[in-house]
Design a protein around this motif. Structure first.
Motif, PDB file in Angstrom:
ATOM      1  N   LEU A 246       0.837  -1.203   0.000  1.00 42.98           N
ATOM      2  CA  LEU A 246       0.000   0.000   0.000  1.00 42.98           C
ATOM      3  C   LEU A 246       0.870   1.249   0.000  1.00 42.98           C
ATOM      4  O   LEU A 246       0.508   2.262  -0.611  1.00 42.98           O
ATOM      5  CB  LEU A 246      -0.929   0.001   1.208  1.00 42.98           C
TER       6      LEU A 246
ATOM      7  N   ALA B  80       1.531   1.609  -3.601  1.00 45.84           N
ATOM      8  CA  ALA B  80       0.389   1.803  -4.500  1.00 45.84           C
ATOM      9  C   ALA B  80      -0.411   3.059  -4.182  1.00 45.84           C
ATOM     10  O   ALA B  80      -0.881   3.732  -5.089  1.00 45.84           O
ATOM     11  CB  ALA B  80      -0.521   0.580  -4.447  1.00 45.84           C
TER      12      ALA B  80
ATOM     13  N   ALA C 136      -3.545  -3.848 -14.323  1.00 40.43           N
ATOM     14  CA  ALA C 136      -4.563  -4.577 -13.571  1.00 40.43           C
ATOM     15  C   ALA C 136      -4.995  -5.846 -14.291  1.00 40.43           C
ATOM     16  O   ALA C 136      -5.506  -6.770 -13.678  1.00 40.43           O
ATOM     17  CB  ALA C 136      -5.770  -3.684 -13.332  1.00 40.43           C
TER      18      ALA C 136
ATOM     19  N   LEU D 185      -1.236  -3.115  -7.537  1.00 43.56           N
ATOM     20  CA  LEU D 185      -2.387  -2.401  -6.978  1.00 43.56           C
ATOM     21  C   LEU D 185      -2.508  -0.961  -7.495  1.00 43.56           C
ATOM     22  O   LEU D 185      -3.541  -0.333  -7.275  1.00 43.56           O
ATOM     23  CB  LEU D 185      -2.301  -2.389  -5.453  1.00 43.56           C
TER      24      LEU D 185
ATOM     25  N   PHE E  64      -5.512  -0.332  -9.497  1.00 43.41           N
ATOM     26  CA  PHE E  64      -6.691  -0.572  -8.660  1.00 43.41           C
ATOM     27  C   PHE E  64      -7.023   0.685  -7.868  1.00 43.41           C
ATOM     28  O   PHE E  64      -8.159   1.160  -7.864  1.00 43.41           O
ATOM     29  CB  PHE E  64      -6.351  -1.728  -7.714  1.00 43.41           C
ATOM     30  N   VAL E  65      -6.003   1.257  -7.215  1.00 41.13           N
ATOM     31  CA  VAL E  65      -6.211   2.489  -6.458  1.00 41.13           C
ATOM     32  C   VAL E  65      -6.551   3.631  -7.407  1.00 41.13           C
ATOM     33  O   VAL E  65      -7.484   4.407  -7.169  1.00 41.13           O
ATOM     34  CB  VAL E  65      -4.952   2.841  -5.636  1.00 41.13           C
TER      35      VAL E  65
ATOM     36  N   ALA F 291      -8.312  -2.100  -1.784  1.00 48.06           N
ATOM     37  CA  ALA F 291      -6.960  -2.472  -2.209  1.00 48.06           C
ATOM     38  C   ALA F 291      -6.267  -3.294  -1.129  1.00 48.06           C
ATOM     39  O   ALA F 291      -5.581  -4.276  -1.426  1.00 48.06           O
ATOM     40  CB  ALA F 291      -6.145  -1.228  -2.531  1.00 48.06           C
TER      41      ALA F 291
ATOM     42  N   ARG G 234      -7.471  -6.753  -1.249  1.00 44.93           N
ATOM     43  CA  ARG G 234      -6.782  -7.433  -2.342  1.00 44.93           C
ATOM     44  C   ARG G 234      -5.392  -7.899  -1.924  1.00 44.93           C
ATOM     45  O   ARG G 234      -4.977  -9.024  -2.198  1.00 44.93           O
ATOM     46  CB  ARG G 234      -6.590  -6.455  -3.504  1.00 44.93           C
TER      47      ARG G 234
END
Lengths: 490, 442, 265
Positions: free
Chosen positions: A271, A274, A305, A353, A356-357, A406, A409
């Protein structure tokens, strides 16, 4: 493939029923389709559905129940003294099934005739010899009781399938006859057919619920089994993860905490990569980028992704790991011992990720009304001040929701950690050390040779349960926040 | 000031608009910085994408070539008779081959010492191959026959840079002196790189033969799995979406289904693997490693994706269409099946293809249902067997190769990824074309 | 009803604050504003009226360069603030907008507290030396926005929780907090009920003492009630501009007359 033929027979009955129903309705109306309540095809469908649907439902239920029934009958047949110490009835049953399978294959290959395979008085050494010649028995020596049980298993199973076939055909015919009898000109065929289709639609929609129930049952049941063998408190609070590899011993330490720590640590690293990149990318794309740049950069980022996780796993193992090792390893800074580490997996997972974010945040930032921005520009704020002080605070709940999704995930990601994070479970703060996660251990505990009844294998279900509950909570909170946020501006 | 001519000059203002004050300059600098952060973020993302693709292509391309030795070899009847009369027949054949090879080198004025063991390290059991060929095609005796012999994976590695003279340690697989021979053969243009069809069409090999490993069988396994996914998840997904979008009343049960679908879409894939293991294998005793089971698990995983996209396309069909159909006396069911569904079909199809693409690349659940432990050594025999016989699938095969100790398999794994991505790319392009071609704005 | 009566007494000559000379505005290929010349006086309420789509809002948004945020919009001609061209390359729109504030059609408080809404402008422009200073600015602005008494006990509650009329007065308070010279209002009452409208109109009249106010409205009664000067726009042209009383009682252009008597628009 008798089942295949059975399905074909039922379908043929249904097709014939369709023709009969259609023509019977027309005949009843004197050949004038305007006299009918519904279109002629509905009368045909009425017959066909009544032939097919009950039969297929019966087939599915029968196929689910019969193995259970046969298992309980046969396992009752196995004398208790056959079951060795350290073995279980389940293991012996697995052997019985294997032997039965071997007999089936041997008959199919033609090395053994059906009579010989079934004959309970056939000399057992002969049978096992023939089986071995046919290359069928792979594991252990077939013992007399096992072979007898296997023979019995085949007979009971075959009888069951025979009865099933007969019942199914009879049911299909009965449904056809019943539907044909009710076929008259004034019969409301369309309403009945539509009711049937409606029921099918409801059934399809319920599959989602059934799947959840299936997941819950398989997790809860096996987790329960595990806690019978291994104390729950040791699982939840144990600081040590050291399963014994024999698959038999009781000496395993199965504490979940080191795995949870690894999971969280890797997720946090992911994280940390991302969220800033994804968020700033989303801000740039939605607030600054010209339509042209947006139309190029956005799909390019989203390619990230669409790439399967196995690709990222390999990327971590073979590209990023060695690269990091070169910089932080013994030749460089000396912090890293091997390519597989928290940093490797976290970094690669972070890359995965980013889109995704960014795409979730992009949607959310775009949902902030233009009036909000106008109000800020009208006061003389610069674009970045507007974004930082008006748009982002307004979008914050939605962005938090996106980050939680996220995170869920990251926690549930498997392939990257299996290949990139290492296998050692430890509680450490050094991000350049190898650690392991809940998902990685689910894979390793269930793909080994351990027997399914041992705590070493069953622990995977308890891990799965932990993972499921964790991600479920995150998802529910995130979806709730995002939905609330959407409602605010709708 | 140029506007001094105005009758009523403005009172002394704190500042002219044309000069930015310090505060504004500071704020504009902050603006520039912020904008740069955004740009850097995008560029970082694109940089990662580039690195990923460069490393895939650079590491994966060698999987599509292999190192072969091309020799034209003539065997006379006398030589054959002599060889057949010896005790070690294959050894006799390989001696003949070595002599021929030596001859080729001497023609070009090179002389390198090598023995039978060296040839075996380079090319495997040449004698056996030759003998088998002449046994099969006796007519070839006496004629020059071009032989293409695959070099061992170590030699292949020397060519592709995995092995070099500094790192090589003499072993029974390859010795430093052999590399001199390889270099000589290269100079004589006898040894070279050729496109490897084995990789695309072949099945997996054992752990000790990276050269012979191919992905063909896994592609077939994936194909059967996708067939199961398509047949199950498309009709069920469409039916469920029609119910939820067109018929479902506002009640607890509908809410339950909705919550379930949105949650299932976010459940980790490994949990679906556990479900497959517990329900399909432990409980229903379906065969392990079978594409049927993989397909069932992936169907359950794909279902939420298909339902979500199908509902979006159903929602995009304007209510006026339904009203028009109902207005001429169609039943609700007829309105949906005759008008709404055909209009939503392109969107549904696009969503299905994207769902299939996702399923095709999914690995984690396949690990648990045993598609990884299984070495797919051949193609399934027949259509039904394709579903029920154990097989591998593309991502599972890639994982299997990546998990093997021999580094020569890594190249195969990367190559497998190229093939997998080629499939995904094709599917996505089809989806984009469908969307462009049939997209309708209301 | 005596809505149409105009208070002639208030019309007195004032200094020119803003002037537009030959302004044309294009949206892509559409010619939205055609050759408009207008002078906006200090300490006066100027009303822009006209049928929908006549370009009055577009023109208003040119006066503080809000149209800059729309990519396809292009402005030619000169718009002068105190004699300085605001479209000059050296002019920073950010600085300009601090001096030419804007209130929008729909009340758009930020999703922050009432205090933070008002303090936003002073904070970004660095107008307050310290917290006490800022408190004072906020209070003064809220008083000027005629909403202080209603919100003084709940300055920390969110601005979005107020009623429509209160939200709009909060937005006015937010706009005056940056001490602008000109205040632009784009149909500020169109989303409000009659009582809230009356309150806002009263406020506008008070604001005239300190600022030059430009208001776009599609209500002729409102223009008559609050403004001293009126400009009538039609199809992108400025048809007529003059003292409000004259426009409403004795228009020169037949189009103005048709509009006022309700035949077009």
């Amino acid at each position: 493939m008798p089942l295949f033929w059975l399905i074909l027979i039922v379908l043929v009955i249904a097709a014939v029923g369709y023709m009969l129903g259609r023509s019977r309705a027309l005949a009843n109306a004197g050949g004038d389709s305007r006299e009918l309540h519904s279109l002629p095809s509905y009368y045909g469908w009425n017959v066909a559905l009544k032939a097919m649907v009950p039969t297929f439902v019966l087939l599915i239920v029968w196929l689910l129940v019969q193995p259970l029934y046969v298992n309980s009958v046969i396992s009752g047949m196995i004398p208790a003294n056959v079951i060795d110490d350290g073995s279980s009835r389940g293991l012996v049953m697995a052997e019985v099934r294997r032997a039965a399978n071997g007999l089936d294959n041997a008959v199919a290959q033609g090395v053994m005739d059906e009579e010989f395979a079934r004959n309970a008085r056939a000399d057992f050494t002969d049978v096992s010899q023939v089986l071995k010649d046919a290359g069928q028995i792979v594991t252990t020596e077939v013992t007399q009781p096992v072979l007898r049980a296997a023979q019995r298993y085949r007979i009971v199973n075959a009888t069951g399938y025979q009865i099933m076939s007969i019942v199914a055909v009879v049911l299909a015919l009965a449904g056809t006859l019943f539907a044909l009898r009710e076929t008259r000109a004034l019969f409301r065929a369309r309403n009945v057919v539509e009711l049937g289709i409606h029921a099918l639609l409801v059934g399809a929609a319920s599959i989602a619920v059934l799947t959840t129930v299936g997941i819950l049952l398989s997790l809860v049941f096996n987790t329960w089994e595990f806690f019978k063998l291994y104390p729950a408190s040791d699982f939840f609070f144990g600081l040590n993860w050291a399963p014994s590899f024999s698959g038999r011993g009781g000496s395993s330490d199965l504490g979940v905490l080191p795995l949870l720590w690894g999971t969280f640590y890797i997720s946090i690293v992911a994280l940390a990569v991302a969220v800033p990149i994804g968020l700033f990318a989303a801000i740039y794309l939605s607030e600054y980028a010209s339509p042209r740049i947006r139309s190029i950069a956005k799909p390019l980022l989203e390619i990230l992704a669409g790439i399967p996780t196995i690709v990222y796993g390999l990327f971590a193992l073979l590209t990023v790991g060695p690269l990091l090792l070169k910089v932080f390893g013994n030749e460089g800074l000396g912090w890293m011992q091997a390519g597989t580490a928290v940093m490797t997996a976290g970094l690669v997972m972070g890359i995965m990720l980013i889109p995704f974010v960014s795409s979730l945040s992009d949607d959310i930032i775009n949902a902030v009304p233009q009036a909000m921005r106008d109000g800020s520009y009208g006061l003389g704020a610069t674009q970045s001040e507007t974004i930082r002080q008006v748009v982002i605070p307004a979008a914050l709940p939605g962005i938090v929701g996106a980050i939680l999704l996220a995170a869920s995930r990251a926690i549930g990601e498997t392939m990257i950690v299996v290949l990139g994070a290492g296998a050692a479970a430890r509680l450490s703060l050094n991000p350049f050390e190898a650690m392991t996660t809940v998902t990685a251990k689910i894979v390793s505990q269930l793909t080994g040779d351990a027997d399914f009844a041992s705590p070493e294998a069953l622990v995977a279900f308890a891990l799965g349960m932990t993972l499921f509950v964790l991600t479920l909570c995150l998802n529910i909170i995130a979806l709730y926040i995002v939905r609330k946020y959407r409602e605010q501006y709708e | 000031m140029t506007d001094a001519s105005m009758d009523n000059p403005p009172p002394a203002r704190a500042r002219s608009l044309r000069q930015a004050d310090a505060n504004t300059r500071r704020r504009n600098a902050a603006e520039k910085r912020f904008r740069a952060y955004g740009m850097v973020a995008i560029l970082t993302g694109l940089f990662f994408l580039t690195v990923l693709f460069v490393s895939i292509i650079r590491s994966g391309a060698p999987a599509f070539t292999r190192t072969v030795v091309n020799v034209e070899f003539t065997l006379t009847q006398d030589q054959m008779d002599a060889a057949e009369s010896e005790l070690f027949k294959t050894k006799a054949y390989s001696n003949l081959f070595i002599a021929a090879l030596q001859g080729k080198l001497e023609e070009r004025g090179m002389s390198v010492e090598f023995d039978e063991a060296a040839i075996e390290r380079l090319l495997g059991k040449v004698g056996g191959t030759l003998r088998a060929h002449y046994k099969e095609f006796p007519d070839d005796v006496g004629k020059p026959v071009p032989f293409e012999l695959a070099a061992s994976s170590r030699v292949d590695g020397y060519y592709k840079g995995r092995v070099n003279r500094e790192t090589l340690q003499d072993s029974r697989f390859l010795q430093l002196s052999d590399l001199d021979l390889v270099d000589a053969l290269e100079e004589a243009q006898i040894i070279k790189q050729a496109f490897s069809w084995t990789f695309i069409t072949g099945a997996d090999s054992g752990v000790d033969n990276p050269g012979g490993a191919g992905i063909g069988a896994a592609v077939v396994g994936s194909f059967f799995m996708m067939l199961v996914v398509l047949v199950l998840s498309l009709p069920i997904g469409v039916a469920a979406s029609i119910y939820l979008e067109e018929f479902a009343p506002q009640n607890r049960f509908t809410d339950l289904i909705e919550v379930n679908i949105s949650n299932l879409a976010a459940v980790p894939s490994i949990v679906f693997g556990i479900l497959g293991l517990a329900v399909f294998i432990q409980f229903m005793h379906l065969p392990q490693s079978a594409p049927l089971v993989g397909g069932l698990v992936l169907s359950l995983m794909t279902l939420p994706t298909i339902i979500i996209s199908t509902r979006a396309s159903l929602k995009a069909v304007p209510p006026s269409i339904r009203d028009a159909a109902l207005g001429v006396g169609a039943s609700k069911m007829q309105a949906v099946f005759h008008h709404v569904l055909p209009l939503a079909a392109p969107g549904i199809l696009t969503g299905t293809i994207i769902g299939l693409a996702q399923a095709l690349g999914e690995t984690a659940p396949l690990l648990l249902i045993g598609m990884v432990g299984f070495v797919a050594r051949g193609y399934p025999d027949g259509f039904v067997a394709g579903f029920t016989e154990p097989n591998s699938a593309m991502p599972a095969q890639i994982y299997t190769w990546a998990a093997r100790a021999d580094a020569s398999f890594y190249e195969k794994a990367w190559g497998g990824i190229i093939i997998l991505l080629a499939f995904l790319l094709t599917m996505n392009i089809i989806a984009i074309i469908l969307r462009r071609r049939f997209e309708r704005r209301w | 009803m005596n809505d149409m009566t105009v208070m002639d007494s208030t019309v007195e000559a004032q200094r020119t604050k803003m002037a537009a000379q030959n302004v044309n505005v294009y949206y892509g290929d559409t010619h939205a504003i055609k050759d408009v010349n207008v002078e906006i006086e200090d300490k006066t309420v100027t009303a822009f009226i006209g049928p929908s789509g006549c370009g009055k809002s577009t023109f208003l948004r040119c006066l503080n360069r809000m149209n800059d945020t729309i990519d396809i919009c292009r402005v030619t001609g000169d718009i002068l603030l105190e004699g300085e061209d605001i479209y000059d390359k050296r002019v920073d729109p950010v600085q300009l907008r601090a001096q030419v504030g804007m209130v929008f059609q729909k009340p758009n408080p930020f999703p922050k507290s009432i205090y933070d809404n008002v303090a936003y402008g002073p904070r970004i422009h660095g107008l307050a030396k310290n917290k006490a200073d800022l408190d004072e600015i906020v209070e003064r602005s809220l008083r000027r926005g005629a909403i202080w008494d209603e919100v003084k006990d709940r300055l920390q509650s969110p601005g979005t929780g107020l009623s429509g009329g209160q939200q709009q007065r909060l937005c006015i308070a937010r706009a005056v907090a940056t001490e602008p010279e000109v205040l632009l209002m784009d149909e500020p009452c169109s989303a409000l009920d009659p009582i809230a409208t009356a309150q806002v109109e009263e406020l506008i009249d008070e604001l005239r003492e300190s600022y030059s106010v430009v208001i776009v409205t599609h209500s002729m009664q409102q223009a008559a009630r609050v403004s001293q000067k009126t400009a009538f726009f039609h199809l992108g042209n400025l048809v007529e501009f003059g003292p409000t009383g004259q426009i409403f009682t004795n228009p020169e252009d037949p189009r103005t007359e048709s509009y006022i008597t309700g035949r077009i628009g």
